[in-house]
Scaffold this motif. Structure first.
Motif, PDB file in Angstrom:
ATOM      1  N   GLU A  86       0.918  -1.454   0.093  1.00 51.42           N
ATOM      2  CA  GLU A  86       0.023   0.148  -0.115  1.00 51.42           C
ATOM      3  C   GLU A  86       1.351   1.421   0.376  1.00 51.42           C
ATOM      4  OE1 GLU A  86      -3.557  -0.812   2.263  1.00 51.42           O
ATOM      5  OE2 GLU A  86      -2.442  -2.035   3.666  1.00 51.42           O
ATOM      6  N   TYR A  87       0.648   2.219  -1.093  1.00 55.11           N
ATOM      7  CA  TYR A  87       1.893   3.135  -1.514  1.00 55.11           C
ATOM      8  C   TYR A  87       1.459   4.534  -0.698  1.00 55.11           C
ATOM      9  CZ  TYR A  87       3.755  -0.112  -4.352  1.00 55.11           C
ATOM     10  OH  TYR A  87       4.015  -0.936  -5.174  1.00 55.11           O
ATOM     11  N   SER A  88       2.299   5.827  -0.394  1.00 51.54           N
ATOM     12  CA  SER A  88       1.139   6.408   0.398  1.00 51.54           C
ATOM     13  C   SER A  88       2.623   7.524   0.079  1.00 51.54           C
ATOM     14  CB  SER A  88       0.877   6.468   2.067  1.00 51.54           C
ATOM     15  OG  SER A  88       2.234   5.806   2.687  1.00 51.54           O
ATOM     16  N   LEU A  89       2.539   9.000   0.261  1.00 51.17           N
ATOM     17  CA  LEU A  89       3.683   9.707   0.575  1.00 51.17           C
ATOM     18  C   LEU A  89       4.836   9.454  -0.220  1.00 51.17           C
ATOM     19  CD1 LEU A  89       5.080   8.965   4.440  1.00 51.17           C
ATOM     20  CD2 LEU A  89       3.330  10.957   3.392  1.00 51.17           C
ATOM     21  N   ILE A  90       3.383  10.146  -1.425  1.00 56.36           N
ATOM     22  CA  ILE A  90       4.411   9.595  -3.024  1.00 56.36           C
ATOM     23  C   ILE A  90       5.085  11.143  -3.454  1.00 56.36           C
ATOM     24  CG2 ILE A  90       4.465   9.159  -5.376  1.00 56.36           C
ATOM     25  CD1 ILE A  90       1.874   7.275  -4.831  1.00 56.36           C
ATOM     26  N   GLY A  91       6.381  10.910  -3.733  1.00 58.23           N
ATOM     27  CA  GLY A  91       6.707  12.317  -3.967  1.00 58.23           C
ATOM     28  C   GLY A  91       7.700  13.090  -2.804  1.00 58.23           C
ATOM     29  N   GLU A  92       7.267  12.224  -1.082  1.00 58.03           N
ATOM     30  CA  GLU A  92       7.501  13.075  -0.878  1.00 58.03           C
ATOM     31  C   GLU A  92       8.720  12.677   0.244  1.00 58.03           C
ATOM     32  OE1 GLU A  92       3.968  13.797   1.962  1.00 58.03           O
ATOM     33  OE2 GLU A  92       2.307  14.211  -0.125  1.00 58.03           O
ATOM     34  N   ILE A  93       9.129  11.724   0.044  1.00 59.78           N
ATOM     35  CA  ILE A  93      10.585  11.404   0.803  1.00 59.78           C
ATOM     36  C   ILE A  93      11.489  11.804   0.839  1.00 59.78           C
ATOM     37  CG2 ILE A  93      11.849   8.876   1.560  1.00 59.78           C
ATOM     38  CD1 ILE A  93       8.970   8.947   2.255  1.00 59.78           C
ATOM     39  N   SER A  94      12.528  12.332   1.217  1.00 60.11           N
ATOM     40  CA  SER A  94      13.420  12.814   1.554  1.00 60.11           C
ATOM     41  C   SER A  94      14.369  12.197   1.149  1.00 60.11           C
ATOM     42  CB  SER A  94      14.159  13.490   3.303  1.00 60.11           C
ATOM     43  OG  SER A  94      12.544  14.653   3.870  1.00 60.11           O
ATOM     44  N   PRO A  95      16.072  12.171   0.964  1.00 63.12           N
ATOM     45  CA  PRO A  95      16.692  11.790   0.491  1.00 63.12           C
ATOM     46  C   PRO A  95      17.217  10.411   2.335  1.00 63.12           C
ATOM     47  CG  PRO A  95      17.326  14.211  -0.444  1.00 63.12           C
ATOM     48  CD  PRO A  95      15.889  13.710   0.446  1.00 63.12           C
ATOM     49  N   ILE A  96      17.727   9.724   1.087  1.00 60.32           N
ATOM     50  CA  ILE A  96      18.334   8.860   2.425  1.00 60.32           C
ATOM     51  C   ILE A  96      20.177   9.153   2.516  1.00 60.32           C
ATOM     52  CG2 ILE A  96      18.248   6.473   2.790  1.00 60.32           C
ATOM     53  CD1 ILE A  96      15.490   5.467   2.095  1.00 60.32           C
ATOM     54  N   VAL A  97      20.181   9.034   3.566  1.00 63.36           N
ATOM     55  CA  VAL A  97      21.790   8.877   4.199  1.00 63.36           C
ATOM     56  C   VAL A  97      22.147   8.238   5.030  1.00 63.36           C
ATOM     57  CG1 VAL A  97      23.792   9.917   4.550  1.00 63.36           C
ATOM     58  CG2 VAL A  97      22.502  11.104   2.844  1.00 63.36           C
ATOM     59  N   VAL A  98      22.505   7.197   5.219  1.00 64.53           N
ATOM     60  CA  VAL A  98      22.858   6.429   6.466  1.00 64.53           C
ATOM     61  C   VAL A  98      24.770   6.036   5.974  1.00 64.53           C
ATOM     62  CG1 VAL A  98      20.978   5.159   6.399  1.00 64.53           C
ATOM     63  CG2 VAL A  98      23.139   4.586   4.426  1.00 64.53           C
ATOM     64  N   ASN A  99      24.690   5.537   7.905  1.00 63.60           N
ATOM     65  CA  ASN A  99      26.373   5.394   7.928  1.00 63.60           C
ATOM     66  C   ASN A  99      26.888   3.600   7.591  1.00 63.60           C
ATOM     67  OD1 ASN A  99      27.292   8.315   7.506  1.00 63.60           O
ATOM     68  ND2 ASN A  99      26.731   7.557  10.168  1.00 63.60           N
ATOM     69  N   ILE A 100      27.183   3.851   7.598  1.00 66.44           N
ATOM     70  CA  ILE A 100      28.062   1.921   6.649  1.00 66.44           C
ATOM     71  C   ILE A 100      29.241   1.277   7.170  1.00 66.44           C
ATOM     72  CG2 ILE A 100      28.409  -0.260   4.871  1.00 66.44           C
ATOM     73  CD1 ILE A 100      25.100   0.977   5.021  1.00 66.44           C
ATOM     74  N   GLU A 101      29.034   0.121   8.243  1.00 68.02           N
ATOM     75  CA  GLU A 101      29.721  -0.333   8.321  1.00 68.02           C
ATOM     76  C   GLU A 101      31.615  -0.477   7.359  1.00 68.02           C
ATOM     77  OE1 GLU A 101      31.333  -3.236  11.545  1.00 68.02           O
ATOM     78  OE2 GLU A 101      30.370  -2.145  12.758  1.00 68.02           O
ATOM     79  N   SER A 102      31.859  -0.529   7.532  1.00 71.00           N
ATOM     80  CA  SER A 102      33.263  -0.374   6.601  1.00 71.00           C
ATOM     81  C   SER A 102      33.563  -1.523   6.945  1.00 71.00           C
ATOM     82  CB  SER A 102      34.183   0.304   6.826  1.00 71.00           C
ATOM     83  OG  SER A 102      35.591  -0.097   5.893  1.00 71.00           O
ATOM     84  N   SER A 103      33.791  -2.900   6.100  1.00 70.80           N
ATOM     85  CA  SER A 103      34.579  -4.257   6.172  1.00 70.80           C
ATOM     86  C   SER A 103      36.053  -4.116   5.697  1.00 70.80           C
ATOM     87  CB  SER A 103      34.409  -4.964   4.910  1.00 70.80           C
ATOM     88  OG  SER A 103      35.210  -4.196   3.961  1.00 70.80           O
ATOM     89  N   ASP A 104      37.025  -3.180   6.576  1.00 71.50           N
ATOM     90  CA  ASP A 104      37.864  -2.654   6.672  1.00 71.50           C
ATOM     91  C   ASP A 104      38.645  -3.167   7.795  1.00 71.50           C
ATOM     92  OD1 ASP A 104      38.665  -2.719   4.039  1.00 71.50           O
ATOM     93  OD2 ASP A 104      38.309  -0.091   3.765  1.00 71.50           O
TER      94      ASP A 104
END
Length: 236
Positions: A218-236
């Motif tokens: 079920e879809y909602s908030l179409i066109g209203e989502i802010s850019p997604i920015v996350v911190n990914i843990e490095s595998s190094d």
């Protein structure tokens, strides 16, 4: 009637009609006027049909390109489960069982101190059921039925072979004669809900139960989502 006969235009027409040479020209002119009206009417009707067709087509095209929305996913099985996903440009933040996950388009991560690559033990990778994925399946299937509801909602049910689903989902080459069904629900502007009945595929799995297996998006908030920015843990 007398006034009509006294009309100067009518009198002139009668005079010309009584002359054989002009009568032929008048008949030709009447034919030209008649066919002009008929052709204009047909063109107007075709234009109206094309507009309606293009409007319907734009709804499915807009759905295919939709990449900024929130979707509530309900898995109807035993037991039922629900997850919420916010999508922006192929990236997703998923909330399931009070935990947050991040999907970057290829890998899934769980949020701890940061986002760490993980696996979510569901029967299907629901986050991969994007509008583009669903549209591609619809294109390979066929329309089975259409229902128009009093509130203006239109439901289109499509039949898709299991072979096509598995090819798109896992790149395998199965040989199965069963089908799945996909039902889209649209209002005047867009597709607002999709139901996938995956029961036949689900029962092919080793640990399936006897319940049906349906996925409702079920879809909602179409066109209203802010850019997604996350911190990914490095595998190094």
């Amino acid at each position: 009637m007398k006034k009509i006969k006294e009309n100067m235009y009518i009198q002139k027409f009668i005079e010309l009609w009584n002359i054989p040479r002009y009568r032929s020209l008048l008949i030709l002119g009447l034919y030209i006027i008649f066919f002009t009206v008929v052709i204009a009417s047909v063109r107007s009707k075709n234009s109206s049909i094309d507009y309606t067709s293009n409007k319907k087509m734009s709804i499915i095209q807009n759905f295919e390109q939709m990449n900024n929305y929130q979707v509530k996913v309900t898995i109807q099985n035993e037991p039922d489960r629900t997850l919420i996903s916010r999508v922006y440009n192929n990236r997703q933040i998923i909330t399931y069982n009070n935990k947050n996950y991040y999907y970057d388009g290829s890998k899934l991560y769980e949020k701890l101190d940061s986002y760490i690559e993980t696996e979510l033990m569901l029967e299907f990778d629901i986050w991969r059921f994007t509008p583009l994925f669903i549209k591609n399946l619809i294109d390979k299937g066929k329309l089975d039925s259409k229902t128009e509801y009093a509130n203006g909602i239109i439901a289109n049910n499509y039949v898709v072979s299991i072979d096509n689903f598995i090819k798109d989902y896992s790149n395998d080459e199965p040989e199965n004669n069963e089908n799945i069904s996909i039902t889209t629900y649209q209002d005047k502007e867009q597709i607002i809900k999709v139901e996938l009945d995956l029961t036949h595929i689900y029962r092919m799995q080793e640990f399936s139960n006897s319940s049906d297996y349906k996925v409702i998006l079920e879809y909602s908030l179409i066109g209203e989502i802010s850019p997604i920015v996350v911190n990914i843990e490095s595998s190094d």
